[in-house]
Design a protein around this motif. Structure first.
Motif, PDB file in Angstrom:
ATOM      1  N   VAL A  36      13.486   5.127  -8.602  1.00 34.27           N
ATOM      2  CA  VAL A  36      12.168   5.711  -8.829  1.00 34.27           C
ATOM      3  C   VAL A  36      11.214   5.124  -7.798  1.00 34.27           C
ATOM      4  N   SER A  37      10.558   5.986  -7.056  1.00 40.03           N
ATOM      5  CA  SER A  37       9.601   5.536  -6.046  1.00 40.03           C
ATOM      6  C   SER A  37       8.346   5.012  -6.713  1.00 40.03           C
ATOM      7  N   ARG A  38       7.761   3.998  -6.101  1.00 37.81           N
ATOM      8  CA  ARG A  38       6.503   3.452  -6.607  1.00 37.81           C
ATOM      9  C   ARG A  38       5.358   4.358  -6.173  1.00 37.81           C
ATOM     10  N   PRO A  39       4.551   4.816  -7.133  1.00 40.81           N
ATOM     11  CA  PRO A  39       3.391   5.629  -6.747  1.00 40.81           C
ATOM     12  C   PRO A  39       2.401   4.801  -5.922  1.00 40.81           C
ATOM     13  N   ARG A  40       1.735   5.422  -5.009  1.00 34.88           N
ATOM     14  CA  ARG A  40       0.761   4.720  -4.164  1.00 34.88           C
ATOM     15  C   ARG A  40      -0.382   4.131  -4.979  1.00 34.88           C
ATOM     16  N   GLU A  41      -0.666   4.724  -6.143  1.00 31.54           N
ATOM     17  CA  GLU A  41      -1.778   4.257  -6.975  1.00 31.54           C
ATOM     18  C   GLU A  41      -1.473   2.926  -7.658  1.00 31.54           C
ATOM     19  N   VAL A  42      -0.211   2.523  -7.672  1.00 29.51           N
ATOM     20  CA  VAL A  42       0.180   1.282  -8.336  1.00 29.51           C
ATOM     21  C   VAL A  42       0.055   0.148  -7.330  1.00 29.51           C
ATOM     22  N   SER A  43      -0.729  -0.866  -7.679  1.00 26.73           N
ATOM     23  CA  SER A  43      -1.016  -1.935  -6.728  1.00 26.73           C
ATOM     24  C   SER A  43       0.033  -3.038  -6.720  1.00 26.73           C
ATOM     25  N   TYR A  44       0.954  -3.032  -7.650  1.00 31.60           N
ATOM     26  CA  TYR A  44       1.982  -4.064  -7.680  1.00 31.60           C
ATOM     27  C   TYR A  44       3.346  -3.426  -7.424  1.00 31.60           C
TER      28      TYR A  44
END
Length: 73
Positions: A36-44
């Motif tokens: 699962v790719s990390r969304p850009r909105e997630v800062s961690y």
């Protein structure tokens, strides 16, 4: 589509961390794994995989522990 229970997700997370074969805890079928790719909105940074059972159609996202050999922030 039914989801894995919290206990089933804990069992699967332990199997992933230990390198054990991935079997569906509900029916014993072989699970498929998708990163699962990390969304850009997630800062961690989070390492998450989506596990799907083609037999009973259960699925769920599993958070993996950080890679101890990976970069430290």
């Amino acid at each position: 589509m039914p989801s894995f229970t919290a206990e089933e997700r804990r069992v699967l997370a332990a199997a992933l961390a230990g390198g054990a074969p991935l079997e569906c805890p509900a029916c014993g079928g072989d699970l498929s794994r998708r990163e699962v790719s990390r969304p850009r909105e997630v800062s961690y940074v989070r390492h998450r995989v989506w596990l799907l059972c083609p037999e009973c159609h259960r699925s769920g996202a599993i958070d993996l522990p950080p890679d101890p050999t990976g970069p430290s922030f």
